[in-house]
Design an enzyme around this catalytic site. Sequence first.
Site, PDB file in Angstrom:
ATOM      1  N   GLU A 191     -42.703 -16.621  -2.815  1.00  0.00           N
ATOM      2  CA  GLU A 191     -43.986 -16.481  -3.532  1.00  0.00           C
ATOM      3  C   GLU A 191     -44.258 -17.640  -4.496  1.00  0.00           C
ATOM      4  O   GLU A 191     -45.411 -17.927  -4.815  1.00  0.00           O
ATOM      5  CB  GLU A 191     -44.011 -15.159  -4.307  1.00  0.00           C
ATOM      6  N   GLY A 209     -38.551  -6.275 -14.567  1.00  0.00           N
ATOM      7  CA  GLY A 209     -38.742  -5.521 -13.316  1.00  0.00           C
ATOM      8  C   GLY A 209     -37.550  -4.618 -13.032  1.00  0.00           C
ATOM      9  O   GLY A 209     -36.421  -4.962 -13.374  1.00  0.00           O
ATOM     10  N   ARG A 228     -42.247  -4.691 -19.530  1.00  0.00           N
ATOM     11  CA  ARG A 228     -42.168  -6.118 -19.864  1.00  0.00           C
ATOM     12  C   ARG A 228     -42.582  -6.346 -21.313  1.00  0.00           C
ATOM     13  O   ARG A 228     -43.170  -7.369 -21.645  1.00  0.00           O
ATOM     14  CB  ARG A 228     -43.026  -6.921 -18.894  1.00  0.00           C
ATOM     15  N   GLY A 255     -39.166 -13.745  -5.758  1.00  0.00           N
ATOM     16  CA  GLY A 255     -38.207 -14.743  -6.238  1.00  0.00           C
ATOM     17  C   GLY A 255     -38.715 -15.559  -7.400  1.00  0.00           C
ATOM     18  O   GLY A 255     -38.015 -16.401  -7.937  1.00  0.00           O
ATOM     19  N   ARG A 256     -39.982 -15.344  -7.745  1.00  0.00           N
ATOM     20  CA  ARG A 256     -40.636 -16.080  -8.823  1.00  0.00           C
ATOM     21  C   ARG A 256     -40.527 -17.588  -8.592  1.00  0.00           C
ATOM     22  O   ARG A 256     -40.881 -18.028  -7.520  1.00  0.00           O
ATOM     23  CB  ARG A 256     -40.041 -15.668 -10.165  1.00  0.00           C
ATOM     24  N   ASP A 308     -34.405 -13.257 -17.542  1.00  0.00           N
ATOM     25  CA  ASP A 308     -34.559 -14.303 -18.557  1.00  0.00           C
ATOM     26  C   ASP A 308     -35.444 -13.879 -19.729  1.00  0.00           C
ATOM     27  O   ASP A 308     -35.189 -14.245 -20.866  1.00  0.00           O
ATOM     28  CB  ASP A 308     -35.046 -15.626 -17.940  1.00  0.00           C
ATOM     29  N   THR A 366     -31.472  -9.398 -12.112  1.00  0.00           N
ATOM     30  CA  THR A 366     -32.730  -9.785 -11.484  1.00  0.00           C
ATOM     31  C   THR A 366     -32.516  -9.987  -9.986  1.00  0.00           C
ATOM     32  O   THR A 366     -31.515 -10.583  -9.573  1.00  0.00           O
ATOM     33  CB  THR A 366     -33.372 -11.068 -12.061  1.00  0.00           C
ATOM     34  N   ASP A 423     -34.142 -11.999  -8.467  1.00  0.00           N
ATOM     35  CA  ASP A 423     -34.476 -13.413  -8.225  1.00  0.00           C
ATOM     36  C   ASP A 423     -33.243 -14.337  -8.254  1.00  0.00           C
ATOM     37  O   ASP A 423     -33.309 -15.461  -7.763  1.00  0.00           O
ATOM     38  CB  ASP A 423     -35.470 -13.913  -9.283  1.00  0.00           C
ATOM     39  N   ASP A 466     -32.108 -16.081 -10.620  1.00  0.00           N
ATOM     40  CA  ASP A 466     -32.468 -17.372 -11.214  1.00  0.00           C
ATOM     41  C   ASP A 466     -31.854 -17.615 -12.591  1.00  0.00           C
ATOM     42  O   ASP A 466     -32.225 -18.564 -13.275  1.00  0.00           O
ATOM     43  CB  ASP A 466     -34.004 -17.503 -11.289  1.00  0.00           C
TER      44      ASP A 466
END
Length: 350
Positions: free
Chosen positions: A226, A12, A74, A173-174, A105, A128, A130, A132
């Site tokens: 989400e 993204g 992607r 945020g996945r 990731d 990211t 996110d 994460d």
Amino acid sequence: MAKKVAMLTGGGDCPGLNAVMRAATIKMVSEYGFEVVGARRGWKGMVEGDFVPMDLQSISGILHKGGTIIGTSRTNPYKEENGVERLKESMEKNGIWAIIGIGGDDTLGAADKLVKEHGLNIVGVPKTIDNDLSATDYTFGFDTAVGIATEQIDRLHSTAESHDRTIVVEVMGRHTGWIAIMSGIAGGADYILIPEVPTTVEDVCESLQRRHDERGKNFNIVVASEGAKMLTREGGEQLLTISDKVDAFGNVQLGGIGEALAGEIEARTGFETRATVLGHIQRGGTPSAHDRILSTRFGLKAAEMVKEEKFGFMAALQGDDIVEAPLADAVGERKMVPMELWDIAKTFFS
Ligand code: F6P
């Protein structure tokens, strides 16, 4: 002949990508005398041999710009037909000695495999919204996303308060709740749902009801990540997704908890409840000052790592320091929200 380095941005888009490329290019061109190109649309450009020159001219004026000037996708080289072979051929044909892969990731996971299985010269930069990725305290883009989400929560507060409404704000945020927990704390949320803490619909409704009954509050802001599951005390469990489609890395498109939870809250409490999905607004536009600085530091470090041939590693933030971390450490395990943050957030729930 000058060594040639390709940069790519995968996954993204994210505020700060251009700032990383600007810093890395300036260092590699001016200080090391390298030639730099950009692979268009992530791994796709590497596989297809689609490159654009990156020089002091092309990276001028992009520090504050959102998105990525070389595009992203992607694409997973391991999922393309003869993807890895074609990628190696395109490196050979275009004289590319090393790659700086800027991504999350998925992008860095592919980079790690390409280094280990094919000996390619790749360094990574962790990106990211996110946040994460393990092995780095923060990824760039996250601070901007939290800032945007917080500002939107502030705005939604006005409507919630004026109309005596409950508003459920769905954030990205996945599978981790970093954006939700940080923007929820910063925005004064009355409840926050994150994947790390199983929360039932009943927990949320009881808390909002207490806030109304004991503190006389007629409005609420609920922030829902989400990736949080909709759970009920009878054992109902649902991860909401937009569709069943998965991308080349096996990710489903998450989304829908906002609407679903809003419906449940209204039905169970009688409070008028609406949902707002922040979506890609969280990824768009100009990076925060914090992200511009982090991206710049990451870009300079990545350039230095290429020069020192630290392949298989990525630039990382640990404490206040920019360090090198193995790509495998970043992608091996998701970095989840620590319980200290959850404890802070829940202090403010009724
Ligand atoms: O990883 C960043 C992210 O924005 C996630 O928070 C979100 O789940 C996903 O990407 C959305 O991806 P896309 O833009 O491909 O729908």
